[in-house]
Design a protein around this motif. Structure first.
Motif, PDB file in Angstrom:
ATOM      1  N   SER A  14       0.691  -1.239   0.781  1.00 39.54           N
ATOM      2  CA  SER A  14       0.155   0.156   0.034  1.00 39.54           C
ATOM      3  C   SER A  14       1.601   0.965  -0.058  1.00 39.54           C
ATOM      4  CB  SER A  14      -1.022   0.057   0.746  1.00 39.54           C
ATOM      5  OG  SER A  14      -0.156   0.120   2.370  1.00 39.54           O
ATOM      6  N   LEU A  20      -0.490  -6.245   0.907  1.00 35.39           N
ATOM      7  CA  LEU A  20      -1.473  -6.153   0.610  1.00 35.39           C
ATOM      8  C   LEU A  20      -1.768  -7.547  -0.323  1.00 35.39           C
ATOM      9  CD1 LEU A  20      -2.629  -2.930  -1.172  1.00 35.39           C
ATOM     10  CD2 LEU A  20      -2.670  -4.208   0.903  1.00 35.39           C
ATOM     11  N   ASP A  43      -4.564  -9.929   0.152  1.00 32.47           N
ATOM     12  CA  ASP A  43      -5.371  -8.992   1.369  1.00 32.47           C
ATOM     13  C   ASP A  43      -6.579  -9.263   0.937  1.00 32.47           C
ATOM     14  OD1 ASP A  43      -5.216  -7.916   3.859  1.00 32.47           O
ATOM     15  OD2 ASP A  43      -6.438  -5.982   2.670  1.00 32.47           O
ATOM     16  N   ALA A  44      -7.233  -9.281   2.095  1.00 32.60           N
ATOM     17  CA  ALA A  44      -9.269  -9.562   2.093  1.00 32.60           C
ATOM     18  C   ALA A  44      -9.674  -8.120   1.651  1.00 32.60           C
ATOM     19  CB  ALA A  44      -9.714  -9.987   2.693  1.00 32.60           C
ATOM     20  N   SER A  45      -8.840  -7.328   1.074  1.00 28.93           N
ATOM     21  CA  SER A  45      -9.204  -5.884   0.931  1.00 28.93           C
ATOM     22  C   SER A  45      -9.071  -6.419  -1.193  1.00 28.93           C
ATOM     23  CB  SER A  45      -8.842  -4.290   1.342  1.00 28.93           C
ATOM     24  OG  SER A  45      -6.867  -4.766   1.053  1.00 28.93           O
ATOM     25  N   LEU A  46      -8.534  -6.918  -1.346  1.00 26.76           N
ATOM     26  CA  LEU A  46      -8.094  -6.971  -2.651  1.00 26.76           C
ATOM     27  C   LEU A  46      -8.598  -8.210  -3.709  1.00 26.76           C
ATOM     28  CD1 LEU A  46      -4.540  -5.777  -2.933  1.00 26.76           C
ATOM     29  CD2 LEU A  46      -7.475  -4.457  -3.442  1.00 26.76           C
ATOM     30  N   ARG A  47      -9.458  -9.107  -2.429  1.00 28.93           N
ATOM     31  CA  ARG A  47      -9.889 -10.634  -2.959  1.00 28.93           C
ATOM     32  C   ARG A  47     -11.251  -9.854  -4.457  1.00 28.93           C
ATOM     33  NH1 ARG A  47      -9.370 -13.671   2.787  1.00 28.93           N
ATOM     34  NH2 ARG A  47      -6.892 -13.086   2.467  1.00 28.93           N
TER      35      ARG A  47
END
Length: 92
Positions: A14, A20, A43-47
């Motif tokens: 990031s 990430l 990272d869960a935010s980018l899955r």
């Protein structure tokens, strides 16, 4: 997407330096011509955005550029190589 290429890792950070996504591939031999693709993380935010696949594309380029062979042990990498037989020449 700006991936950071290290000797045995390709990573996405990031703006604040948080990890990430990454794929790691340590050497398996003293000659340093074979690597173990042992870990893929997103990272869960980018899955769901295809980041792991993009990491694999970067890995394939890295293997080719450095004349390395790979032994995938990470379940994602094993599955990816099975779905991309055109890259089987990079496997040991």
């Amino acid at each position: 997407m700006n991936f950071t290429h290290n000797e045995n890792q390709i990573a996405l950070y990031s703006a604040t330096g948080d990890l990430l996504a990454e794929i790691t591939f340590p050497y398996t031999d003293a000659q340093k011509d074979t690597v173990n693709v042992d870990h893929t993380f997103v990272d869960a935010s980018l899955r769901g955005q295809g980041i792991a696949g993009k990491l694999m594309i970067e890995l394939v380029k890295e293997l080719s550029d450095r004349n390395l062979k790979a032994v995938p042990t990470c379940s994602y990498a094993v599955s990816w190589f099975e779905k991309h037989p055109e890259c089987s020449g990079l496997l040991k």
